[in-house]
Design a protein around this motif. Sequence first.
Motif, PDB file in Angstrom:
ATOM      1  N   ALA A  70     -15.813  37.067 -14.397  1.00  0.00           N
ATOM      2  CA  ALA A  70     -14.826  37.537 -14.454  1.00  0.00           C
ATOM      3  C   ALA A  70     -13.904  36.351 -14.132  1.00  0.00           C
ATOM      4  CB  ALA A  70     -14.753  38.722 -12.623  1.00  0.00           C
ATOM      5  N   GLU A  71     -12.595  36.680 -14.846  1.00  0.00           N
ATOM      6  CA  GLU A  71     -11.665  34.588 -14.907  1.00  0.00           C
ATOM      7  C   GLU A  71     -10.525  35.422 -13.654  1.00  0.00           C
ATOM      8  OE1 GLU A  71     -10.649  33.935 -18.783  1.00  0.00           O
ATOM      9  OE2 GLU A  71     -12.494  33.963 -18.920  1.00  0.00           O
ATOM     10  N   VAL A  72     -10.184  34.554 -13.639  1.00  0.00           N
ATOM     11  CA  VAL A  72      -9.102  34.800 -12.695  1.00  0.00           C
ATOM     12  C   VAL A  72      -8.150  33.173 -12.860  1.00  0.00           C
ATOM     13  CG1 VAL A  72      -9.933  36.175 -10.207  1.00  0.00           C
ATOM     14  CG2 VAL A  72      -9.843  33.188 -11.020  1.00  0.00           C
ATOM     15  N   ASN A  73      -6.741  33.574 -12.887  1.00  0.00           N
ATOM     16  CA  ASN A  73      -5.906  32.523 -13.505  1.00  0.00           C
ATOM     17  C   ASN A  73      -5.711  30.910 -12.247  1.00  0.00           C
ATOM     18  OD1 ASN A  73      -5.038  33.570 -15.825  1.00  0.00           O
ATOM     19  ND2 ASN A  73      -3.749  35.328 -14.441  1.00  0.00           N
ATOM     20  N   ALA A  74      -5.722  31.355 -11.007  1.00  0.00           N
ATOM     21  CA  ALA A  74      -5.526  30.093 -10.099  1.00  0.00           C
ATOM     22  C   ALA A  74      -6.612  30.563  -9.038  1.00  0.00           C
ATOM     23  CB  ALA A  74      -4.654  30.434 -10.001  1.00  0.00           C
ATOM     24  N   LEU A  75      -7.225  29.683  -8.569  1.00  0.00           N
ATOM     25  CA  LEU A  75      -7.596  29.103  -7.660  1.00  0.00           C
ATOM     26  C   LEU A  75      -7.436  30.275  -6.192  1.00  0.00           C
ATOM     27  CD1 LEU A  75     -10.468  28.068  -6.288  1.00  0.00           C
ATOM     28  CD2 LEU A  75      -9.271  26.024  -5.311  1.00  0.00           C
ATOM     29  N   THR A  76      -5.880  30.427  -6.458  1.00  0.00           N
ATOM     30  CA  THR A  76      -6.125  31.257  -4.932  1.00  0.00           C
ATOM     31  C   THR A  76      -6.099  32.859  -4.942  1.00  0.00           C
ATOM     32  OG1 THR A  76      -3.284  30.706  -6.158  1.00  0.00           O
ATOM     33  CG2 THR A  76      -3.687  30.053  -3.975  1.00  0.00           C
ATOM     34  N   ASP A  77      -6.483  32.805  -7.175  1.00  0.00           N
ATOM     35  CA  ASP A  77      -6.449  34.453  -6.918  1.00  0.00           C
ATOM     36  C   ASP A  77      -7.967  34.774  -6.227  1.00  0.00           C
ATOM     37  OD1 ASP A  77      -3.927  34.502  -8.147  1.00  0.00           O
ATOM     38  OD2 ASP A  77      -4.761  34.220  -9.111  1.00  0.00           O
ATOM     39  N   ALA A  78      -9.002  33.349  -6.248  1.00  0.00           N
ATOM     40  CA  ALA A  78     -10.417  33.765  -6.154  1.00  0.00           C
ATOM     41  C   ALA A  78     -10.685  34.798  -5.345  1.00  0.00           C
ATOM     42  CB  ALA A  78     -11.253  32.573  -5.545  1.00  0.00           C
ATOM     43  N   PRO A  79     -10.251  34.548  -3.678  1.00  0.00           N
ATOM     44  CA  PRO A  79     -10.340  35.888  -2.841  1.00  0.00           C
ATOM     45  C   PRO A  79      -9.711  37.570  -2.787  1.00  0.00           C
ATOM     46  CG  PRO A  79      -9.198  34.203  -2.223  1.00  0.00           C
ATOM     47  CD  PRO A  79      -8.738  33.967  -2.868  1.00  0.00           C
ATOM     48  N   ALA A  80      -9.006  37.451  -4.218  1.00  0.00           N
ATOM     49  CA  ALA A  80      -8.737  38.820  -4.178  1.00  0.00           C
ATOM     50  C   ALA A  80      -9.654  39.215  -5.198  1.00  0.00           C
ATOM     51  CB  ALA A  80      -7.390  38.669  -5.030  1.00  0.00           C
ATOM     52  N   GLU A  81     -10.154  38.676  -5.757  1.00  0.00           N
ATOM     53  CA  GLU A  81     -11.409  38.910  -6.617  1.00  0.00           C
ATOM     54  C   GLU A  81     -12.489  38.985  -6.083  1.00  0.00           C
ATOM     55  OE1 GLU A  81     -14.365  39.444 -10.626  1.00  0.00           O
ATOM     56  OE2 GLU A  81     -12.269  39.536 -10.388  1.00  0.00           O
ATOM     57  N   ALA A  82     -13.023  37.675  -5.592  1.00  0.00           N
ATOM     58  CA  ALA A  82     -13.851  38.828  -4.176  1.00  0.00           C
ATOM     59  C   ALA A  82     -13.729  39.786  -3.399  1.00  0.00           C
ATOM     60  CB  ALA A  82     -13.758  37.312  -3.321  1.00  0.00           C
ATOM     61  N   HIS A  83     -12.897  40.173  -2.979  1.00  0.00           N
ATOM     62  CA  HIS A  83     -12.138  41.812  -3.238  1.00  0.00           C
ATOM     63  C   HIS A  83     -12.830  42.759  -4.170  1.00  0.00           C
ATOM     64  CE1 HIS A  83     -10.679  45.200  -0.720  1.00  0.00           C
ATOM     65  NE2 HIS A  83     -10.950  44.862   0.018  1.00  0.00           N
ATOM     66  N   ARG A  84     -11.787  42.009  -4.662  1.00  0.00           N
ATOM     67  CA  ARG A  84     -12.217  43.590  -5.272  1.00  0.00           C
ATOM     68  C   ARG A  84     -13.808  43.870  -6.244  1.00  0.00           C
ATOM     69  NH1 ARG A  84     -13.987  44.741 -10.365  1.00  0.00           N
ATOM     70  NH2 ARG A  84     -14.892  42.261 -11.392  1.00  0.00           N
ATOM     71  N   TYR A  85     -14.484  43.025  -6.385  1.00  0.00           N
ATOM     72  CA  TYR A  85     -15.683  42.362  -6.816  1.00  0.00           C
ATOM     73  C   TYR A  85     -16.814  44.039  -5.477  1.00  0.00           C
ATOM     74  CZ  TYR A  85     -20.568  40.961  -7.394  1.00  0.00           C
ATOM     75  OH  TYR A  85     -21.983  40.897  -7.782  1.00  0.00           O
ATOM     76  N   ASN A  90     -19.343  48.537  -3.566  1.00  0.00           N
ATOM     77  CA  ASN A  90     -19.714  49.237  -1.841  1.00  0.00           C
ATOM     78  C   ASN A  90     -20.108  48.802  -0.928  1.00  0.00           C
ATOM     79  OD1 ASN A  90     -18.710  50.809   0.173  1.00  0.00           O
ATOM     80  ND2 ASN A  90     -21.093  52.191  -0.371  1.00  0.00           N
ATOM     81  N   LEU A  91     -19.922  46.881  -0.717  1.00  0.00           N
ATOM     82  CA  LEU A  91     -20.211  45.726  -0.140  1.00  0.00           C
ATOM     83  C   LEU A  91     -19.702  45.413   0.798  1.00  0.00           C
ATOM     84  CD1 LEU A  91     -21.827  43.529  -3.561  1.00  0.00           C
ATOM     85  CD2 LEU A  91     -23.130  45.441  -1.804  1.00  0.00           C
ATOM     86  N   GLY A  92     -18.348  45.790   1.604  1.00  0.00           N
ATOM     87  CA  GLY A  92     -17.802  46.023   2.461  1.00  0.00           C
ATOM     88  C   GLY A  92     -17.210  44.348   2.251  1.00  0.00           C
ATOM     89  N   THR A  93     -16.464  43.728   3.318  1.00  0.00           N
ATOM     90  CA  THR A  93     -15.710  43.102   3.324  1.00  0.00           C
ATOM     91  C   THR A  93     -15.943  41.792   4.458  1.00  0.00           C
ATOM     92  OG1 THR A  93     -14.853  43.695   5.017  1.00  0.00           O
ATOM     93  CG2 THR A  93     -13.680  44.596   2.789  1.00  0.00           C
ATOM     94  N   ASP A  94     -17.343  41.692   5.094  1.00  0.00           N
ATOM     95  CA  ASP A  94     -17.603  40.532   5.370  1.00  0.00           C
ATOM     96  C   ASP A  94     -18.178  39.804   4.318  1.00  0.00           C
ATOM     97  OD1 ASP A  94     -16.709  41.327   7.907  1.00  0.00           O
ATOM     98  OD2 ASP A  94     -18.553  42.223   8.471  1.00  0.00           O
ATOM     99  N   ALA A  95     -18.293  38.167   4.675  1.00  0.00           N
ATOM    100  CA  ALA A  95     -18.986  36.945   3.945  1.00  0.00           C
ATOM    101  C   ALA A  95     -18.613  35.618   4.530  1.00  0.00           C
ATOM    102  CB  ALA A  95     -17.859  36.904   2.671  1.00  0.00           C
TER     103      ALA A  95
END
Length: 223
Positions: A70-85, A90-95
């Motif tokens: 996937a692609e994101v525009n900025a480094l700060t968008d990475a957490p949101a993309e991780a959450h979406r993925y 259905n892998l939860g929210t823990d990492a």
Amino acid sequence: MDTSAARRNILARIRSAQGRPTAPTDAERTAADDYIARHPAGPRPELPSTPVELVARFTLETERLSTTVAEVNALTDAPAEAHRYLQSLNLGTDAVAWPSLGDLPWSAAGLDVQLRKPADADLVGITGCFCATAETGSLALLSGPGTPASGALLPQTHIAIVPASRIVAAHEDAFALMRAERGELPRAVNFVSGPSRTGDIEQTIVLGAHGPYRVHVFIVRGA
């Protein structure tokens, strides 16, 4: 057990069979030191060179390795993309994530991320990368206090953040970048090329045998 003497004897016998002195001459040592210092490149296929071409080739090769991209525009968008993925599978929210990624807004994205080395019970690991290679779709990860190697090896799911500016053409370029920026290599250099796989049993490919079952990469365009 010290095997230095045995190694010297073996090498001396090889040199003798080649008709050379049993010990390297000063000229040979100088030539070897010069070769190592120059790092001459061997033959290489034609590879992409522009930033757009490097990203396109890297994306193609990673997908061939069963890695999702996937692609994101900025480094700060990475957490949101991780959450979406994670939610899409259905892998939860823990990492667990590299400590070097501690400044990113994980909590604001709805993730419970621990900044530490993974343990056996951790199912999702999030890492960055030192660089990535377009030719093979590989991630180059250097170990260190803030970038533990186990983050990409132990969890079943590996999420990797790849800045577009850190995608180089090939492994030779990756090592040249390491020498230029780090000088000495760290204790561990890992090239990650897709999910772990093996074909040992009846030549049937099985994913996740010796490492992550899945790898998801997001390319950060603005980094």
